[in-house]
Design a protein around this motif. Structure first.
Motif, PDB file in Angstrom:
ATOM      1  N   ASN A   9       0.302   9.662   2.646  1.00  0.00           N
ATOM      2  CA  ASN A   9      -0.617   9.108   1.648  1.00  0.00           C
ATOM      3  C   ASN A   9      -1.102   7.720   2.043  1.00  0.00           C
ATOM      4  O   ASN A   9      -2.283   7.397   1.875  1.00  0.00           O
ATOM      5  CB  ASN A   9       0.044   9.065   0.268  1.00  0.00           C
ATOM      6  N   ILE A  10      -0.199   6.889   2.560  1.00  0.00           N
ATOM      7  CA  ILE A  10      -0.586   5.540   2.997  1.00  0.00           C
ATOM      8  C   ILE A  10      -1.608   5.633   4.120  1.00  0.00           C
ATOM      9  O   ILE A  10      -2.625   4.937   4.114  1.00  0.00           O
ATOM     10  CB  ILE A  10       0.649   4.724   3.423  1.00  0.00           C
ATOM     11  N   SER A  11      -1.370   6.498   5.090  1.00  0.00           N
ATOM     12  CA  SER A  11      -2.313   6.612   6.216  1.00  0.00           C
ATOM     13  C   SER A  11      -3.672   7.112   5.735  1.00  0.00           C
ATOM     14  O   SER A  11      -4.708   6.625   6.184  1.00  0.00           O
ATOM     15  CB  SER A  11      -1.753   7.513   7.319  1.00  0.00           C
ATOM     16  N   ARG A  12      -3.680   8.053   4.796  1.00  0.00           N
ATOM     17  CA  ARG A  12      -4.956   8.558   4.258  1.00  0.00           C
ATOM     18  C   ARG A  12      -5.718   7.468   3.513  1.00  0.00           C
ATOM     19  O   ARG A  12      -6.911   7.297   3.681  1.00  0.00           O
ATOM     20  CB  ARG A  12      -4.711   9.746   3.335  1.00  0.00           C
ATOM     21  N   ARG A  13      -4.996   6.739   2.645  1.00  0.00           N
ATOM     22  CA  ARG A  13      -5.644   5.684   1.859  1.00  0.00           C
ATOM     23  C   ARG A  13      -6.158   4.548   2.731  1.00  0.00           C
ATOM     24  O   ARG A  13      -7.134   3.890   2.390  1.00  0.00           O
ATOM     25  CB  ARG A  13      -4.684   5.141   0.812  1.00  0.00           C
ATOM     26  N   CYS A  14      -5.468   4.312   3.855  1.00  0.00           N
ATOM     27  CA  CYS A  14      -5.897   3.245   4.770  1.00  0.00           C
ATOM     28  C   CYS A  14      -6.945   3.753   5.766  1.00  0.00           C
ATOM     29  O   CYS A  14      -7.472   2.985   6.555  1.00  0.00           O
ATOM     30  CB  CYS A  14      -4.704   2.675   5.518  1.00  0.00           C
ATOM     31  N   GLY A  15      -7.217   5.063   5.743  1.00  0.00           N
ATOM     32  CA  GLY A  15      -8.230   5.632   6.617  1.00  0.00           C
ATOM     33  C   GLY A  15      -7.814   5.718   8.070  1.00  0.00           C
ATOM     34  O   GLY A  15      -8.644   5.608   8.965  1.00  0.00           O
ATOM     35  N   VAL A  16      -6.505   5.919   8.318  1.00  0.00           N
ATOM     36  CA  VAL A  16      -6.010   6.038   9.688  1.00  0.00           C
ATOM     37  C   VAL A  16      -5.249   7.344   9.844  1.00  0.00           C
ATOM     38  O   VAL A  16      -4.823   7.954   8.875  1.00  0.00           O
ATOM     39  CB  VAL A  16      -5.100   4.842  10.073  1.00  0.00           C
ATOM     40  N   SER A  17      -5.086   7.756  11.071  1.00  0.00           N
ATOM     41  CA  SER A  17      -4.359   8.975  11.396  1.00  0.00           C
ATOM     42  C   SER A  17      -2.915   8.629  11.744  1.00  0.00           C
ATOM     43  O   SER A  17      -2.640   7.573  12.314  1.00  0.00           O
ATOM     44  CB  SER A  17      -5.023   9.664  12.589  1.00  0.00           C
ATOM     45  N   LEU A  18      -1.983   9.511  11.435  1.00  0.00           N
ATOM     46  CA  LEU A  18      -0.591   9.295  11.838  1.00  0.00           C
ATOM     47  C   LEU A  18      -0.462   9.182  13.353  1.00  0.00           C
ATOM     48  O   LEU A  18       0.410   8.499  13.857  1.00  0.00           O
ATOM     49  CB  LEU A  18       0.297  10.433  11.326  1.00  0.00           C
ATOM     50  N   ALA A  19      -1.357   9.835  14.073  1.00  0.00           N
ATOM     51  CA  ALA A  19      -1.321   9.787  15.536  1.00  0.00           C
ATOM     52  C   ALA A  19      -1.602   8.381  16.057  1.00  0.00           C
ATOM     53  O   ALA A  19      -1.282   8.069  17.199  1.00  0.00           O
ATOM     54  CB  ALA A  19      -2.333  10.769  16.118  1.00  0.00           C
ATOM     55  N   GLN A  20      -2.181   7.516  15.228  1.00  0.00           N
ATOM     56  CA  GLN A  20      -2.501   6.162  15.655  1.00  0.00           C
ATOM     57  C   GLN A  20      -1.301   5.221  15.549  1.00  0.00           C
ATOM     58  O   GLN A  20      -1.306   4.155  16.140  1.00  0.00           O
ATOM     59  CB  GLN A  20      -3.649   5.595  14.813  1.00  0.00           C
ATOM     60  N   PHE A  21      -0.272   5.597  14.791  1.00  0.00           N
ATOM     61  CA  PHE A  21       0.895   4.744  14.643  1.00  0.00           C
ATOM     62  C   PHE A  21       1.711   4.705  15.927  1.00  0.00           C
ATOM     63  O   PHE A  21       1.992   5.745  16.520  1.00  0.00           O
ATOM     64  CB  PHE A  21       1.818   5.261  13.534  1.00  0.00           C
TER      65      PHE A  21
END
Length: 88
Positions: A33-45
């Protein structure tokens, strides 16, 4: 979009644009949910930064609270580097 791996595919070398997630360290719903709300992909972490964020989520859950993007932004910043990776 999901992709079924071929026999020669390796988890440590996912195809471009894909992320391999182990069942033992699968991301929590809060992290998704945090990644979606921040507009980033989990693959970017970066792995370390994902673990830190997941640790914070666990810390909040233990105290019967929810780590929201607002709380996360008060503790640190999610920065996207020149390669598109997330740094916390």
């Amino acid at each position: 979009m999901e992709k079924v791996p071929k026999m020669l595919d390796q988890a440590c070398v996912p195809p471009p644009g894909y992320l391999t997630i182990s069942e033992s360290i699968s991301p929590s719903l809060e992290l998704i949910n945090i990644s979606r709300r921040c507009g980033v992909s989990l693959a970017q972490f970066l792995h370390r930064d994902m673990l830190v964020t997941m640790g914070l989520i666990t810390f909040f859950i233990d105290r019967e609270a929810i780590l929201t993007p607002k709380y996360l932004s008060q503790m640190g910043r999610l920065i996207i580097d020149i390669w598109g990776r997330i740094i916390f």
